[in-house]
Design a protein around this motif. Structure first.
Motif, short mmCIF file in Angstrom:
data_model
loop_
_atom_site.label_atom_id
_atom_site.label_comp_id
_atom_site.label_asym_id
_atom_site.label_seq_id
_atom_site.Cartn_x
_atom_site.Cartn_y
_atom_site.Cartn_z
N GLN A 229 -17.26 -28.40 -8.82
CA GLN A 229 -16.80 -26.98 -8.81
C GLN A 229 -15.52 -26.44 -9.69
N SER A 230 -14.70 -27.26 -9.19
CA SER A 230 -13.23 -27.12 -9.77
C SER A 230 -13.06 -27.05 -11.14
N LEU A 231 -13.84 -28.23 -11.73
CA LEU A 231 -14.15 -28.26 -13.30
C LEU A 231 -14.63 -27.06 -13.74
N GLY A 232 -15.62 -26.71 -13.08
CA GLY A 232 -16.58 -25.57 -13.79
C GLY A 232 -15.58 -24.18 -13.66
N ASN A 233 -14.55 -23.93 -12.76
CA ASN A 233 -13.66 -22.76 -12.70
C ASN A 233 -12.35 -22.94 -13.49
N ILE A 234 -12.30 -23.97 -14.01
CA ILE A 234 -10.73 -24.15 -14.86
C ILE A 234 -10.85 -22.87 -15.73
N LYS A 245 -32.55 -14.73 -14.39
CA LYS A 245 -33.45 -14.04 -13.71
C LYS A 245 -34.37 -15.33 -13.05
N ALA A 246 -33.91 -16.06 -11.82
CA ALA A 246 -34.61 -16.99 -11.15
C ALA A 246 -34.05 -16.98 -9.60
N THR A 247 -34.56 -17.99 -8.97
CA THR A 247 -34.08 -18.03 -7.58
C THR A 247 -32.83 -19.05 -7.88
N LEU A 248 -32.12 -19.12 -6.61
CA LEU A 248 -30.88 -20.13 -6.79
C LEU A 248 -31.19 -21.52 -6.94
N ALA A 249 -32.38 -21.81 -6.23
CA ALA A 249 -33.11 -23.49 -6.51
C ALA A 249 -33.39 -23.34 -7.72
N GLU A 250 -34.20 -22.52 -8.38
CA GLU A 250 -34.46 -22.82 -9.71
C GLU A 250 -33.20 -22.91 -10.77
N ALA A 251 -32.30 -22.10 -10.73
CA ALA A 251 -31.02 -22.09 -11.29
C ALA A 251 -30.36 -23.61 -11.10
N GLN A 252 -30.17 -23.93 -9.93
CA GLN A 252 -29.46 -25.03 -9.69
C GLN A 252 -30.12 -26.36 -10.24
N ALA A 253 -31.60 -26.28 -10.26
CA ALA A 253 -32.26 -27.32 -10.93
C ALA A 253 -32.08 -27.78 -12.28
N GLN A 254 -31.46 -26.62 -13.11
CA GLN A 254 -31.27 -26.82 -14.33
C GLN A 254 -29.80 -26.67 -14.90
N ILE A 255 -28.80 -26.04 -14.01
CA ILE A 255 -27.55 -26.06 -14.43
C ILE A 255 -26.53 -26.64 -13.47
N PRO A 256 -26.06 -27.74 -14.06
CA PRO A 256 -25.03 -28.66 -13.25
C PRO A 256 -23.88 -27.71 -12.55
N VAL A 257 -23.41 -28.08 -11.75
CA VAL A 257 -22.12 -27.44 -10.97
C VAL A 257 -20.89 -27.45 -11.90
N THR A 258 -20.82 -28.39 -12.67
CA THR A 258 -19.63 -28.71 -13.88
C THR A 258 -19.74 -27.49 -14.83
N VAL A 259 -20.89 -26.81 -14.99
CA VAL A 259 -20.79 -25.86 -16.00
C VAL A 259 -20.58 -24.60 -15.44
N GLY A 260 -20.38 -24.13 -14.11
CA GLY A 260 -19.99 -22.97 -13.67
C GLY A 260 -20.49 -22.93 -12.14
N VAL A 261 -20.03 -21.39 -11.58
CA VAL A 261 -20.44 -21.18 -10.32
C VAL A 261 -21.54 -20.21 -10.17
N VAL A 269 -29.50 -14.45 -10.14
CA VAL A 269 -28.36 -15.39 -9.88
C VAL A 269 -27.41 -15.16 -10.91
N LEU A 270 -26.12 -15.04 -10.76
CA LEU A 270 -25.02 -14.74 -11.60
C LEU A 270 -24.28 -16.18 -11.74
N LEU A 271 -24.36 -16.50 -13.43
CA LEU A 271 -23.45 -17.84 -13.75
C LEU A 271 -22.15 -17.16 -13.99
N VAL A 272 -21.03 -17.79 -13.63
CA VAL A 272 -19.79 -17.49 -14.06
C VAL A 272 -19.12 -18.75 -14.31
N CYS A 273 -18.55 -18.83 -15.68
CA CYS A 273 -17.80 -20.11 -16.22
C CYS A 273 -16.59 -19.42 -17.05
#
Length: 324
Positions: A229-234, A245-261, A269-273
């Motif tokens: 998460q720290s790397l995603g928030n640099i 436009k998905a649930t949190l579980a669906e988004a987490q399944a395809q978007i690694p935590v290194t991409v963003g929060v 679900v809002l992706l911020v990076c």
């Protein structure tokens, strides 16, 4: 059934592979009684091998800590695992590791029987491991070892840390985790200078010293997740916000935590990076099997449109193409 000599050697092998082992377990492994086990232990001690015994109903045996036993004895799976580990260690971005690996492999080969030595040599000569593409400076193994000891013993460390801008600061850290990720070494924990959790790249640590003061780490802290998460928030040039436009579980399944929060909002679900270059991020988002809306920046929206136009151009059928 074991022969007496092979049983004694088996006891020695079991002592090598266990920090300590009970007499009952040795007796079961060797199919003998505990009195016979004690006789085997005495035979090893008579040979000068420092086997220490803890007496009692559930007494245990162990080799004296720090004792270097010649020769080492490895089973075939152990020898192969050790070789693979040593070869993989070359890719860990550590200083002087190649020389250490070659020396360790040579020692392993010297103590193996001929048939197993040939198999291990074949593995050493034929295995190809992709070299890291990172240009990050190498990390001294001593720093990694010191931090590992500090984490295990829950002792604070003093760091001299240099930022990418060249500023050097003195830090006292309660180290919670040691992470190797994306071809970089990281230490994470509580920084007393910032009075908060922080992540430090080890190639930017100038010195690390073990302190006598101790700490108690939080029980639920996940070092790997925190570093990701720290790397995603640099902070980088562009702040990116994408509505998924998905649930949190669906988004987490395809978007690694290194991409963003990822944060749950009313619409999905809002992706911020934060990113410097929009090209790779546009390509990544295009590969998601999710509906999304780019909120900002306009540079990402423009890059997505360019990719869309390029794909449409590629997919145009050419009537001149003839399939053989």
């Amino acid at each position: 059934m074991y022969q007496p000599t092979s049983r004694v050697l088996t006891v020695l092998e079991l002592l090598q592979s266990h920090a300590q082992i009970t007499g009952a377990e040795l007796a079961t492994r060797l199919e003998v009684n505990r009195r016979t086990v004690r006789r085997y232990i005495v035979q090893l001690q008579d040979l000068g091998i420092p086997v220490e015994a803890e007496r009692g109903r559930h007494g245990t045996y162990r080799l004296r800590p720090g004792f270097k036993l010649p020769p080492l004895m490895f089973s075939e799976p152990e020898a192969i695992a050790l070789t693979l580990g040593l070869l993989a260690a070359r890719q860990l971005q550590l200083e002087s590791v190649n020389l250490a690996v070659e020396g360790a492999l040579a020692k392993v080969l010297r103590v193996l029987p001929q048939n197993l030595r040939e198999r291990v040599q074949a593995l050493q000569e034929t295995l190809v491991i992709e070299k890291p593409g990172s240009s990050n400076p190498l990390v001294a193994p001593e720093r990694v070892a010191t931090l590992g000891l500090a984490i295990q013993q829950q002792r604070q460390v003093a760091l001299r840390y240099q930022t990418p801008d060249g500023d050097v600061s003195q830090r006292v850290l309660d180290p919670y985790g040691l992470i190797y990720r994306a071809e970089c070494w990281y230490a994470t924990g509580y920084c007393h200078l910032r009075e908060d959790l922080r992540t430090f790249r080890l190639d930017r640590v100038l010195t690390v010293d073990l302190l006598d003061s101790r700490f108690s780490p939080p029980e639920t802290f996940d070092p790997l997740n925190f570093v990701a998460q720290s790397l995603g928030n640099i902070r980088r040039k562009h702040r990116v916000e994408v509505l998924i436009k998905a649930t949190l579980a669906e988004a987490q399944a395809q978007i690694p935590v290194t991409v963003g929060v990822l944060t749950v909002v009313q619409q999905g679900v809002l992706l911020v990076c934060h990113e410097e270059c929009m090209i790779w991020l546009a390509q990544f988002l295009l590969g998601l099997r999710l509906s999304l809306v780019i909120l900002q920046p306009t540079e990402l929206r423009d890059e997505m449109q360019r990719l869309q136009a390029r794909i449409a151009q590629i997919l145009v059928e050419d009537p001149e193409v003839v399939n053989d």
